[in-house]
Design an enzyme around this catalytic site. Structure first.
Site, PDB file in Angstrom:
ATOM      1  N   CYS A 104       0.842  -1.203   0.000  1.00  0.00           N
ATOM      2  CA  CYS A 104       0.000   0.000   0.000  1.00  0.00           C
ATOM      3  C   CYS A 104       0.879   1.256   0.000  1.00  0.00           C
ATOM      4  O   CYS A 104       1.527   1.542  -0.994  1.00  0.00           O
ATOM      5  CB  CYS A 104      -0.972  -0.035   1.177  1.00  0.00           C
ATOM      6  SG  CYS A 104      -2.358   1.121   1.005  1.00  0.00           S
ATOM      7  N   TYR A 105       0.929   2.017   1.086  1.00  0.00           N
ATOM      8  CA  TYR A 105       1.806   3.180   1.137  1.00  0.00           C
ATOM      9  C   TYR A 105       3.239   2.780   0.803  1.00  0.00           C
ATOM     10  O   TYR A 105       3.978   3.535   0.154  1.00  0.00           O
ATOM     11  CB  TYR A 105       1.755   3.816   2.528  1.00  0.00           C
ATOM     12  CG  TYR A 105       2.668   5.025   2.687  1.00  0.00           C
ATOM     13  CD1 TYR A 105       2.198   6.300   2.424  1.00  0.00           C
ATOM     14  CD2 TYR A 105       3.983   4.871   3.107  1.00  0.00           C
ATOM     15  CE1 TYR A 105       3.031   7.408   2.568  1.00  0.00           C
ATOM     16  CE2 TYR A 105       4.817   5.974   3.254  1.00  0.00           C
ATOM     17  CZ  TYR A 105       4.345   7.240   2.980  1.00  0.00           C
ATOM     18  OH  TYR A 105       5.171   8.322   3.112  1.00  0.00           O
ATOM     19  N   SER A 119       1.557 -13.025  38.595  1.00  0.00           N
ATOM     20  CA  SER A 119       0.267 -12.352  38.700  1.00  0.00           C
ATOM     21  C   SER A 119      -0.886 -13.327  38.566  1.00  0.00           C
ATOM     22  O   SER A 119      -2.027 -12.973  38.819  1.00  0.00           O
ATOM     23  CB  SER A 119       0.140 -11.306  37.598  1.00  0.00           C
ATOM     24  OG  SER A 119      -0.047 -11.947  36.344  1.00  0.00           O
ATOM     25  N   GLY A 120      -0.589 -14.550  38.138  1.00  0.00           N
ATOM     26  CA  GLY A 120      -1.642 -15.489  37.787  1.00  0.00           C
ATOM     27  C   GLY A 120      -1.920 -15.504  36.299  1.00  0.00           C
ATOM     28  O   GLY A 120      -2.700 -16.325  35.810  1.00  0.00           O
ATOM     29  N   GLY A 121      -1.297 -14.577  35.551  1.00  0.00           N
ATOM     30  CA  GLY A 121      -1.513 -14.497  34.118  1.00  0.00           C
ATOM     31  C   GLY A 121      -0.607 -15.427  33.329  1.00  0.00           C
ATOM     32  O   GLY A 121       0.358 -15.985  33.848  1.00  0.00           O
ATOM     33  N   VAL A 122      -0.921 -15.571  32.048  1.00  0.00           N
ATOM     34  CA  VAL A 122      -0.157 -16.443  31.166  1.00  0.00           C
ATOM     35  C   VAL A 122       1.283 -15.967  31.037  1.00  0.00           C
ATOM     36  O   VAL A 122       2.224 -16.762  31.074  1.00  0.00           O
ATOM     37  CB  VAL A 122      -0.813 -16.504  29.769  1.00  0.00           C
ATOM     38  CG1 VAL A 122      -0.018 -17.410  28.838  1.00  0.00           C
ATOM     39  CG2 VAL A 122      -2.256 -16.968  29.868  1.00  0.00           C
ATOM     40  N   SER A 154       3.450 -13.973  32.918  1.00  0.00           N
ATOM     41  CA  SER A 154       4.394 -14.179  34.009  1.00  0.00           C
ATOM     42  C   SER A 154       4.602 -15.665  34.272  1.00  0.00           C
ATOM     43  O   SER A 154       5.696 -16.089  34.655  1.00  0.00           O
ATOM     44  CB  SER A 154       3.921 -13.476  35.277  1.00  0.00           C
ATOM     45  OG  SER A 154       2.707 -14.021  35.755  1.00  0.00           O
TER      46      SER A 154
END
Length: 569
Positions: free
Chosen positions: A138-139, A279-282, A284
């Protein structure tokens, strides 16, 4: 004080890639963003003397130069899906820097500017030298034409949306692709005359130069967007460029990534000691597991239980990391402390500030008990590097403004280990699977650092947390039962400050209203509300009203991002 008399700046911590820890950017992660930001503000001890290390050797790389396209990040992701490493870099990255990074091919993104404007973004002219293959999109193709002597003008018939392209030269980019193809266009300018040496390779009714090529100079271009799903053959066009023309090896795989990352961490840490805030997140979780595989008991993980997690998530974390993986895990029960400080607070920004401040206090107390610490693990992902104002990108918009909430202090006393810094979310999940983490953790939907505090509109109390936790559990339970969990980016409940009249057991009630939010997205930067089946919504509503005390009404959020955000606060 004169400029000559000014004291030299304090020594700064370094990232795993050798950059200054606070080099004008914020170190964040989609799941763990606020937790990471709290850590960034928590570390105020004087920095120790250290020997700086050089950045690890980069793999063969495709550089995507960002000219401001909303699809620029998506181009890099599509290249990664070919098992070839790619990075999104500023549009004016010098050729010498590209070569230093091991770049073997360059893709120029689209963008909102017109190439003939005075202040239009330009690339380093050395890009056109032919030393490495270049693909303009494009651009990008218009810039290529303009800079090399062609003519680009405003088109009389703009193309926005679906179009049909006719391949006129089935070589190079279009090997193995049928002559007629549906594609996605988004441009208001056109190439009126290509530069000398270029030939047309594709056309549409409105664009005679929808494809251009000068193989002798390793230069190729297309007017349409191959990175979006609306261009079905886009993946093959990119494959023809990256693998066919540029000859890149398809070695960017989870297993190779784990092997090389573990070796780099082991060499970098040596006999040092490392901490990681879970943190309990994926993010970390995967980062910690990678580091643990490299250095074992030299890693200590700290989990601050602020009481704002969803139902049973703290228990899952303990079982996974302490029992199953054998990590050294410090779990801190700080629920009463956080609730006490949140009492009476309704403003969402004040909630975040309080949670961040208390997290810092608890984390510092626990870290101090561990003695000498040399490194800090963070779950920073590549989209967070892209979304921040850094030396690595200049044009990406800060869509997730609530994530940009804290920079690293100049006197950071730990060096950072960011093993996921150059990974997209889907790649992190693949690495997690490769490491043997449980599916419930690897496939877990993103969850904000302040947790349920920003899904309770108004004051956060123990009773309101219990109400939301139970409602949220039902939302997730029914969505999983319907087989929809993996197809959604996020799904959750919100406890609103609204109460409404209802009838239960032939009696009048005046009780809480719970909102349900479910969205689809590729990366969380934009999102669309999920068209959940009516029967699923009905089951969720019925269960919440019948099983959660104090709730008599359920509503469904049908707002997309933008203009709304995914979270309510």
């Amino acid at each position: 004080m004169t400029e000559r008399d000014e004291p030299s700046p304090p020594e700064r911590g370094r990232t795993v890639h050798g950059e200054a820890a606070n080099a004008g950017h914020r170190v964040l992660a989609p799941d763990d963003a606020e937790v990471e930001a709290y850590l960034e503000q928590a570390l105020h001890a004087p920095p120790p003397q250290r020997v700086e290390t050089e950045a690890p050797e980069q793999p063969e790389t495709v550089a995507v130069l960002d000219f401001g396209s909303q699809f620029a990040q998506l181009i890099a992701r599509r290249v990664r899906e070919l098992n070839v490493y790619s990075e999104l870099l500023p549009h004016d990255t010098p050729m010498a820097e590209l070569e230093r990074r091991g770049v073997r091919a360059v893709i120029l993104s689209g963008g909102p500017s017109s190439v003939y404007d005075e202040n239009a973004p330009r690339a380093d002219p050395a890009i056109w030298s032919g030393r490495i293959p270049v693909l303009g999109i494009c651009y990008g193709v218009q810039l290529m034409a303009h800079e090399l002597g062609g003519e680009v003008v405003p088109t009389q018939k703009r193309e926005y949306g679906p179009a049909t392209v006719t391949v006129t030269d089935p070589e190079g980019l279009f090997v193995g692709i049928d002559r007629e193809q549906p594609v996605w266009m988004s441009h208001g300018d056109e190439i009126l005359r290509p530069p000398e040496g270029f030939r047309a390779t594709a056309q549409t009714d409105s664009s005679p130069y929808a494809g251009l090529a000068d193989p002798g100079r390793n230069l190729y271009g297309i007017q349409f967007h191959p990175e979006v799903v609306h261009t079905p053959v886009g993946r093959e066009v990119l494959r023809n460029f990256v693998v066919g023309i540029a000859g890149m090896r398809q070695t960017w795989t989870p297993s190779n990534l784990v092997e090389t990352t573990v070796a780099e961490i082991r060499e970098r840490v040596g006999t040092g000691h490392v901490i990681c805030a879970l943190s309990g997140g994926v993010d970390s979780a995967v980062a910690a597991t990678l580091v643990h595989r490299a250095i074992g008991d030299q890693l200590t993980c700290i989990y601050v239980d602020h009481g704002l997690m969803r139902k049973r998530e703290s228990e899952l974390l303990r079982v996974t990391f302490e029992r199953d993986l054998g990590m050294q895990l410090v779990m801190v029960d700080a629920r009463d402390r956080f609730l006490a400080r949140l009492a009476g607070v309704e403003d969402p920004e004040e909630k975040r500030r309080i949670i961040g401040d208390e997290f810092i206090r608890v984390f510092e107390e626990e870290a101090a008990r561990l003695g000498q610490i040399d490194f800090l693990v963070q779950g920073t992902l590549y989209p967070d590097v892209i979304e921040s104002t850094t030396a690595e990108t200049k044009t990406a918009a800060k869509i997730k403004t609530h994530h940009n909430v804290g920079g690293l202090p100049a006197d950071l006393r730990f060096r950072l280990i960011e093993p996921l810094r150059y990974l997209f979310k889907d790649e992190v999940r693949k690495v997690g699977v490769e490491l043997g983490l449980p599916e419930a953790m690897v496939q877990r939907q993103p969850f904000p650092g302040p947790g349920l505090a920003i899904r309770i509109i108004g004051e956060v109390t123990a009773d309101r947390l219990d109400t939301l936790r139970e409602a949220d559990w039902i939302v997730i339970d029914e969505i999983k039962a319907a087989g929809l969990y993996r197809s959604l980016w996020q799904s959750f409940a919100i406890l609103t400050p609204v109460r409404s009249v209802g009838v239960m057991g032939d009696g009048r009630t005046y009780a809480n209203v719970v909102a349900v939010r479910a969205v689809t997205s590729d990366d969380g930067m934009t999102a669309d509300w999920a068209r959940l089946p009516y029967e699923v919504l009905a089951k969720i509503s019925s269960r919440i009203v019948n099983e959660v005390p104090g709730v008599n009404r359920v509503v469904y959020d049908v707002s997309s991002k933008p203009p709304a955000t995914i979270e309510w606060e």
